[in-house]
Motif scaffolding. Structure first.
Motif, mmCIF file in Angstrom:
data_model
loop_
_atom_site.group_PDB
_atom_site.id
_atom_site.type_symbol
_atom_site.label_atom_id
_atom_site.label_comp_id
_atom_site.label_asym_id
_atom_site.label_seq_id
_atom_site.Cartn_x
_atom_site.Cartn_y
_atom_site.Cartn_z
ATOM 1 N N SER A 53 49.830 22.612 -20.780
ATOM 2 C CA SER A 53 48.631 22.531 -19.928
ATOM 3 C C SER A 53 47.517 21.834 -20.707
ATOM 4 N N MET A 54 46.639 21.190 -19.993
ATOM 5 C CA MET A 54 45.574 20.405 -20.624
ATOM 6 C C MET A 54 44.228 20.929 -20.120
ATOM 7 N N ALA A 55 43.252 21.160 -21.009
ATOM 8 C CA ALA A 55 41.909 21.587 -20.620
ATOM 9 C C ALA A 55 41.017 20.356 -20.509
ATOM 10 N N PHE A 56 40.023 20.435 -19.588
ATOM 11 C CA PHE A 56 39.119 19.310 -19.362
ATOM 12 C C PHE A 56 37.676 19.776 -19.458
ATOM 13 N N CYS A 57 36.798 18.863 -19.861
ATOM 14 C CA CYS A 57 35.365 19.153 -19.978
ATOM 15 C C CYS A 57 34.795 19.392 -18.584
ATOM 16 N N PRO A 58 34.041 20.487 -18.391
ATOM 17 C CA PRO A 58 33.451 20.747 -17.071
ATOM 18 C C PRO A 58 32.316 19.784 -16.743
ATOM 19 N N ASN A 59 31.766 19.092 -17.728
ATOM 20 C CA ASN A 59 30.649 18.184 -17.501
ATOM 21 C C ASN A 59 31.107 16.766 -17.186
ATOM 22 N N CYS A 60 31.988 16.195 -18.014
ATOM 23 C CA CYS A 60 32.376 14.790 -17.845
ATOM 24 C C CYS A 60 33.830 14.607 -17.439
ATOM 25 N N GLY A 61 34.648 15.678 -17.517
ATOM 26 C CA GLY A 61 36.037 15.573 -17.106
ATOM 27 C C GLY A 61 36.965 15.023 -18.170
ATOM 28 N N GLU A 62 36.466 14.787 -19.373
ATOM 29 C CA GLU A 62 37.286 14.251 -20.463
ATOM 30 C C GLU A 62 38.268 15.328 -20.938
ATOM 31 N N GLY A 63 39.470 14.896 -21.339
ATOM 32 C CA GLY A 63 40.467 15.825 -21.855
ATOM 33 C C GLY A 63 40.001 16.460 -23.152
ATOM 34 N N LEU A 64 40.281 17.763 -23.307
ATOM 35 C CA LEU A 64 39.873 18.501 -24.503
ATOM 36 C C LEU A 64 41.092 18.806 -25.359
ATOM 37 N N GLY A 65 40.876 18.793 -26.636
ATOM 38 C CA GLY A 65 41.948 19.164 -27.559
ATOM 39 C C GLY A 65 42.143 20.675 -27.555
ATOM 40 N N PRO A 66 43.239 21.162 -28.121
ATOM 41 C CA PRO A 66 43.499 22.607 -28.170
ATOM 42 C C PRO A 66 42.399 23.323 -28.937
ATOM 43 N N GLY A 67 41.856 24.391 -28.353
ATOM 44 C CA GLY A 67 40.836 25.213 -29.008
ATOM 45 C C GLY A 67 39.489 24.524 -29.180
ATOM 46 N N ALA A 68 39.193 23.479 -28.418
ATOM 47 C CA ALA A 68 37.939 22.724 -28.566
ATOM 48 C C ALA A 68 36.744 23.611 -28.229
ATOM 49 N N LYS A 69 35.721 23.543 -29.062
ATOM 50 C CA LYS A 69 34.486 24.293 -28.836
ATOM 51 C C LYS A 69 33.426 23.432 -28.151
ATOM 52 N N PHE A 70 33.622 22.104 -28.196
ATOM 53 C CA PHE A 70 32.689 21.183 -27.556
ATOM 54 C C PHE A 70 33.454 19.925 -27.169
ATOM 55 N N CYS A 71 32.898 19.185 -26.229
ATOM 56 C CA CYS A 71 33.521 17.938 -25.767
ATOM 57 C C CYS A 71 33.171 16.826 -26.750
ATOM 58 N N THR A 72 34.179 16.126 -27.217
ATOM 59 C CA THR A 72 33.930 15.027 -28.159
ATOM 60 C C THR A 72 33.378 13.798 -27.451
ATOM 61 N N HIS A 73 33.406 13.775 -26.136
ATOM 62 C CA HIS A 73 32.902 12.612 -25.373
ATOM 63 C C HIS A 73 31.409 12.767 -25.044
ATOM 64 N N CYS A 74 31.039 13.934 -24.473
ATOM 65 C CA CYS A 74 29.631 14.095 -24.045
ATOM 66 C C CYS A 74 28.875 15.154 -24.841
ATOM 67 N N GLY A 75 29.570 15.952 -25.642
ATOM 68 C CA GLY A 75 28.909 16.940 -26.484
ATOM 69 C C GLY A 75 28.645 18.265 -25.827
ATOM 70 N N THR A 76 29.145 18.475 -24.603
ATOM 71 C CA THR A 76 28.915 19.744 -23.906
ATOM 72 C C THR A 76 29.657 20.869 -24.625
ATOM 73 N N LYS A 77 28.948 22.000 -24.773
ATOM 74 C CA LYS A 77 29.572 23.174 -25.410
ATOM 75 C C LYS A 77 30.576 23.776 -24.437
ATOM 76 N N ILE A 78 31.776 24.084 -24.935
ATOM 77 C CA ILE A 78 32.841 24.623 -24.098
ATOM 78 C C ILE A 78 32.856 26.142 -24.241
ATOM 79 N N VAL A 79 32.762 26.825 -23.106
ATOM 80 C CA VAL A 79 32.801 28.284 -23.100
ATOM 81 C C VAL A 79 34.207 28.691 -22.670
ATOM 82 N N ASN A 80 34.923 29.418 -23.523
ATOM 83 C CA ASN A 80 36.283 29.852 -23.202
ATOM 84 C C ASN A 80 36.276 31.217 -22.581
#
Length: 196
Positions: A169-196
């Motif tokens: 399964s793949m997680a996506f940024c809720p702000n920009c829709g960019e794919g997230l790496g496993p266990g990502a705490k923030f989006c590397t594309h837009c910088g949005t903090k990821i809340v798990n």
């Protein structure tokens, strides 16, 4: 009347006796940032129009007896008649309205000048809005960068297995829709903090 990048410049002569004699020259140079409204209007002074028409008729009736006197009366009558038809250029600065009366034959120039002033004020406001938007975007970027730094500082060396997405399964940024790496705490594309 003139306008430059920062100022509306008014340098108009006052007149008396139906606009025939100069009486001083007021000057005003308000900043464009302080001008809140600009408009033109027409007004008619019936007394001056009737008086001017009567003097013109009197001059026409005198043509047979004295051509020079008749011409002088006709010119005076036309000047008085014209002074009864006014075009007014008005502007408001800090809540105070200022008006400048101009002769009727300058009406087209005054309307063109009004459009020029309005365009300059609009450009000034647009530039101000762009600067405000840029400052807001920069502040948002600083906040995002700080969120990234905070997330990196708070990230444990070994991400826990419960924060890992299920295999395949793949997680996506809720702000920009960019794919997230496993266990990502923030989006590397837009910088949005990821809340798990």
């Amino acid at each position: 009347m003139d306008i430059d990048e920062s100022f509306l410049r008014i340098d108009m002569p006052n007149t008396v006796l139906f606009g025939m004699l100069p009486a001083g020259k007021p000057k005003d140079s308000p900043l464009l940032s302080g001008v809140t409204n600009v408009y033109t209007s027409n007004s008619y002074k019936i007394g001056a129009i009737i008086l001017g028409a009567l003097i013109v008729l009197l001059g026409l009736s005198m043509i047979g007896s004295s051509i020079v006197g008749a011409l002088i009366l006709i010119l005076i009558g036309v000047a008085i008649f014209g002074s009864g038809i006014k075009t007014t250029f008005s502007y408001e600065r800090s809540g105070i309205a200022k008006s400048i009366d101009v002769p009727f034959f300058e009406a087209n120039y005054v309307r063109e000048f009004e459009e020029k002033v309005l365009a300059r004020i609009q450009g000034f406001q647009d530039d101000r809005n762009v600067r405000m938007q840029t400052q807001k975007s920069m502040a948002q970027s600083r906040e995002n960068a700080q969120a990234i730094v905070d997330a990196v500082k708070g990230q444990p060396d070994e991400p826990s297995q419960q924060n890992q997405p299920a295999a395949g399964s793949m997680a996506f940024c809720p702000n920009c829709g960019e794919g997230l790496g496993p266990g990502a705490k923030f989006c590397t594309h837009c910088g949005t903090k990821i809340v798990n």
